[in-house]
Scaffold this active site. Structure first.
Site, PDB file in Angstrom:
ATOM      1  N   GLU A   1     -39.878   2.285  44.262  1.00  0.00           N
ATOM      2  CA  GLU A   1     -41.017   2.157  45.188  1.00  0.00           C
ATOM      3  C   GLU A   1     -42.315   1.915  44.422  1.00  0.00           C
ATOM      4  OE1 GLU A   1     -43.673   4.832  48.269  1.00  0.00           O
ATOM      5  OE2 GLU A   1     -41.756   5.603  47.542  1.00  0.00           O
ATOM      6  N   GLU A   2     -42.588   2.779  43.454  1.00  0.00           N
ATOM      7  CA  GLU A   2     -43.816   2.645  42.696  1.00  0.00           C
ATOM      8  C   GLU A   2     -43.821   1.372  41.863  1.00  0.00           C
ATOM      9  OE1 GLU A   2     -42.097   5.327  43.012  1.00  0.00           O
ATOM     10  OE2 GLU A   2     -43.427   6.824  43.905  1.00  0.00           O
TER      11      GLU A   2
END
Length: 574
Positions: free
Chosen positions: A470-471
């Site tokens: 996600e990051e």
């Protein structure tokens, strides 16, 4: 014993200073012999001592009392002058002028002798040449010359009605003589023009009238032509800038031999200045003064413009001294555009600096006001669905991550979505169940206008950036693919970013960071607080229209005044 000696030395030293300060240096003594019954002035000058701040006092020896400054008295001090109105036989004696400044003291003595002698009186023995106060002057044979009536009085005295005499007869204007105030012009001088002359004038002082008489013994002399050419050192056929309506005094400085008697005067249009302006007296020739040198005399004749008029510009005013002449021309001053330009430039720079200072100090409030005043309810046509993608650290279960979740999942939506009308994508809240994480992030990051990243000082809190997709995907899309503007928010003060991923270090260096104040009170949830103003400043300048399904009528923004947040209707425009 030691204390007594020191005290004695101190007193002796002070005594020496007192005696030194009270001792005055004798400069010189003037011997003056003059007739009684007429006004007499004497000006005490010792340049440069009398040009600055000095204390000048007149005394009559042996008295230690100064001469009075009362101008109504017959004998009094008038500034640097001592004035007798008029002289009496009892005024004979020695007078001292004491000049003191901050460092020195000087004294000038005048030995005044008053004799009983009257012009053209039957009791007078011999000719006026034997008079004690006679002036010696010379006229050149075969040329034109002039005689000067020496009238030097303080400004409190007004002089007029000047008359000239030869012998005891008044001189009238004609071919031979041309009286011009304090100057008598003698044309085509002959031997018989020598002899006894006199000039008289009326002096007015505080409403009282007196008569002045100067006696002049005139000798005629032939002067070699080669030695009689005077030198005018100023003016030099030059121009002078002078404003309209101002007062101007110009000196004509002449160096001449002692035996020379050339006429020295100012002319305009080949006419004496005093004759040309005899009605208005707006422009006048001053009294001639001279200083004796070794074998020469330095003369000064000034011209005074009481008020410069337009007609004076471009007209030559000529100083004559025998065969020598030099002129001045008055010109209107050219405007100093450099001063105006410099002043305008300084004002412009000051304005720019002031505007920049005000903008830097209040740019957030100015921008938010501008958005509020000129906002539009129409959504921008950029195919974006979200105003910001929120990226924040996920703490493991059992760690202290409650405050972060409260800020991101509760306060952030309350302020930005409900009060300001923004739409945020927060992973874990807005994705659909069952979707793959990578596809959810890849699809939604493209639909966001901003990337909002929360960071904490603990190095472990962002360790997930190195591992979680996600990051990684969010930062990659924001920095590389879409060029999104990143909003970096510090949950606490981060002193060292070296433990952070390079992408976060780059964001901090390029965009800076906003620090959360850690306040979870009701007041901190107001969009008008300092922290939320900074966040709104970096958010897109838009809000969703009222018809948008994202905005609900039940959403109630806050109104912060006097440190409190009160409910109000409507939305805050970012």
């Amino acid at each position: 014993m030691g204390v007594t000696s020191l005290l004695f030395c101190g007193v002796f030293f002070l005594l020496l200073l007192f005696v030194a300060a009270d001792t005055c240096e004798d400069i010189f003594m003037h011997n003056v012999i003059i007739s009684e019954g007429q006004p007499f002035p004497f000006n005490c000058t010792y340049p440069p001592e009398t040009n600055g701040a000095v204390n000048l006092t007149w005394y009559k020896t042996p008295s230690k009392s100064p001469v009075s400054n009362n101008r109504h008295l017959r004998v009094h001090q008038d500034q640097t002058w001592i004035l007798f109105l008029p002289l009496t036989l009892e005024d004979s004696g020695i007078y001292q002028c004491v000049i003191r400044n901050a460092h020195n003291c000087y004294q000038i003595a005048v030995n005044l002798t008053v004799l009983k002698n009257h012009w053209c009186d039957s009791s007078m023995e011999g000719s006026p040449v034997n008079s004690p106060d006679v002036y010696q002057q010379i006229l050149p044979i075969g040329k034109s010359g002039s005689l000067n009536c020496h009238l030097y009085f303080p400004e409190s005295c007004a002089l007029d009605s000047i008359k000239w005499y030869k012998g005891c007869e008044e001189i009238k204007a004609g071919k031979k003589y041309s009286p011009s105030g304090a100057k008598l012009l003698v044309n085509n001088v002959a031997v018989e023009d020598g002899g006894s002359y006199a000039c008289s004038a009326r002096l007015t002082h505080l409403g009282r009238h007196f008569t002045i008489r100067n006696y002049i013994a005139v000798n005629t002399k032939e002067v070699e032509y080669g030695r009689r050419i005077p030198n005018i050192t100023y003016p030099k056929n030059n121009s002078i800038e002078v404003p309209l309506g101002s007062t101007l005094i110009v000196n004509c400085n002449i160096t001449d031999t002692k035996e020379n008697t050339n006429l020295r005067c100012w002319r305009v249009n080949n006419t004496l200045v005093d004759d040309y302006y005899k009605d208005s007296k707006r422009i006048q020739e001053g009294i001639e003064t001279n200083v004796s040198l070794r074998d020469q005399i330095r003369y000064t004749v000034n011209i005074t413009f009481l008020k410069v008029k337009m007609e004076d510009y471009g007209r030559p005013f000529t100083c004559h001294a025998g065969v020598s002449a030099a002129y001045i021309i008055l010109i209107y001053p050219v405007p100093d555009f450099r001063a105006y330009l410099l002043g305008g430039l300084m004002a412009f720079l000051l304005l720019v600096v002031s505007v920049l200072f005000i903008y830097n100090s209040f740019k957030i409030d100015i921008m938010l006001w501008y958005r509020s005043a000129f906002h539009t309810a129409q959504a921008p046509d950029d195919e974006k669905l979200y105003d910001a993608y929120v990226l924040y650290p996920k703490y493991p279960r059992g760690s202290q991550g409650h405050d972060v979740d409260t800020l991101v999942l509760k306060i952030l939506p309350e302020v930005l979505e409900k009060q300001c009308g923004y739409k945020l994508f927060i992973f874990g809240r807005d994705e659909f169940p069952g979707q793959a994480v990578a596809s959810v992030i890849d699809e939604n990051i493209k639909l966001c206008r901003r990337l909002m990243v929360f960071v904490a000082p603990e190095s472990s809190s962002f360790g997930f950036l190195k591992n979680l997709s996600e990051e990684q995907i969010a930062v990659y899309n924001a920095l590389i693919q879409h060029g999104m503007k990143v909003i970096l928010i510090e949950l606490e003060k981060v002193k060292d970013y070296s433990t952070m991923p390079e992408s976060i270090q780059y964001i901090r260096q390029k965009h800076g960071a906003i620090q959360w104040d850690g306040d979870f009170t009701e007041q901190s949830q107001c969009a008008k607080t300092k922290f939320w103003k900074k966040v709104r400043y970096h958010m897109p300048p838009r809000r969703y229209p009222a018809s948008s399904p994202v905005q609900l009528l039940g959403h109630i923004p806050c109104n912060c005044k006097a440190g409190k947040c009160n409910a109000a209707t409507g939305l805050i425009t970012p």
